[in-house]
Scaffold this motif. Structure first.
Motif, PDB file in Angstrom:
ATOM      1  N   PHE A  38       0.880  -1.168   0.000  1.00 26.46           N
ATOM      2  CA  PHE A  38       0.000   0.000   0.000  1.00 26.46           C
ATOM      3  C   PHE A  38       0.916   1.215   0.000  1.00 26.46           C
ATOM      4  CE2 PHE A  38      -2.769   3.222   1.981  1.00 26.46           C
ATOM      5  CZ  PHE A  38      -3.799   3.185   1.059  1.00 26.46           C
ATOM      6  N   ALA A  42      -0.996   3.446  -4.632  1.00 26.78           N
ATOM      7  CA  ALA A  42      -2.186   2.740  -4.151  1.00 26.78           C
ATOM      8  C   ALA A  42      -3.049   3.657  -3.287  1.00 26.78           C
ATOM      9  CB  ALA A  42      -1.778   1.497  -3.363  1.00 26.78           C
ATOM     10  N   GLN A  66      -8.778   0.299   0.335  1.00 27.37           N
ATOM     11  CA  GLN A  66      -7.315   0.219   0.249  1.00 27.37           C
ATOM     12  C   GLN A  66      -6.890  -0.999  -0.569  1.00 27.37           C
ATOM     13  OE1 GLN A  66      -6.251   0.353   4.420  1.00 27.37           O
ATOM     14  NE2 GLN A  66      -5.636   2.488   4.242  1.00 27.37           N
ATOM     15  N   ILE A  70      -4.774  -0.895  -4.091  1.00 29.99           N
ATOM     16  CA  ILE A  70      -3.547  -1.650  -4.379  1.00 29.99           C
ATOM     17  C   ILE A  70      -3.689  -2.366  -5.717  1.00 29.99           C
ATOM     18  CG2 ILE A  70      -2.126  -3.617  -3.663  1.00 29.99           C
ATOM     19  CD1 ILE A  70      -2.840  -2.809  -0.728  1.00 29.99           C
ATOM     20  N   ALA A  73      -3.557   0.224  -8.570  1.00 24.32           N
ATOM     21  CA  ALA A  73      -2.227   0.817  -8.719  1.00 24.32           C
ATOM     22  C   ALA A  73      -1.250  -0.143  -9.385  1.00 24.32           C
ATOM     23  CB  ALA A  73      -1.689   1.250  -7.358  1.00 24.32           C
ATOM     24  N   HIS A  74      -1.444  -1.421  -9.153  1.00 24.29           N
ATOM     25  CA  HIS A  74      -0.533  -2.425  -9.706  1.00 24.29           C
ATOM     26  C   HIS A  74      -1.117  -3.143 -10.918  1.00 24.29           C
ATOM     27  CE1 HIS A  74       2.438  -1.988  -6.530  1.00 24.29           C
ATOM     28  NE2 HIS A  74       1.405  -1.752  -5.746  1.00 24.29           N
TER      29      HIS A  74
END
Length: 99
Positions: A38, A42, A66, A70, A73-74
Motif C-alpha cells: 500500500f 495505491a 485500500q 492496491i 495501482a498495480h
C-alpha cells in the motif's frame, strides 16, 4: 492481515510461537515478494475510489477501498470470495473458488 490478527489475539504460549513461525514460513514460501504494498500510488487510487463511493452514497469501508487501490495501482486482479464489497469499484475482481 486476518491470519496475523487472529495470531495476535492469542495469549503468549508455545502454540502461539509455533503458529507465528508457521505463518512466517507460509507467507515467505507462498507469497514471497508477490504481496503488493500500500504505497503512494495505491493510496491515491484508494482516495479516488473512496471519494467516488461517497459521492454515490455508498458506505466507505477503508480496508476494502485500500485493497482495491492496491489492485488498481498495480494493474492487478483482486482475488477474493467477497465479491459483494467490491462490486461498485472499478477494479477487476475474481472469486477463484467459483472458477
Amino acid at each position: 492481515m486476518e491470519l496475523r490478527f487472529g495470531l495476535e489475539l492469542l495469549d503468549p504460549s508455545r502454540r502461539k510461537a509455533e503458529l507465528a513461525a508457521a505463518l512466517a514460513r507460509l507467507t515467505e514460501s507462498t507469497f514471497g515478494d508477490r504481496i503488493a504494498p500500500f504505497d503512494l500510488k495505491a493510496a491515491e487510487a484508494a482516495g479516488r475510489l473512496a471519494a467516488a463511493r461517497r459521492r454515490n452514497g455508498t458506505t466507505v469501508d477503508h480496508r476494502d477501498t485500500q485493497i482495491a487501490g492496491i489492485a488498481l495501482a498495480h494493474r492487478a486482479r483482486l482475488v477474493t470470495r467477497n465479491l459483494r464489497d467490491f462490486a461498485d469499484l472499478d477494479v477487476e475482481v475474481t472469486n477463484p473458488w467459483n472458477e
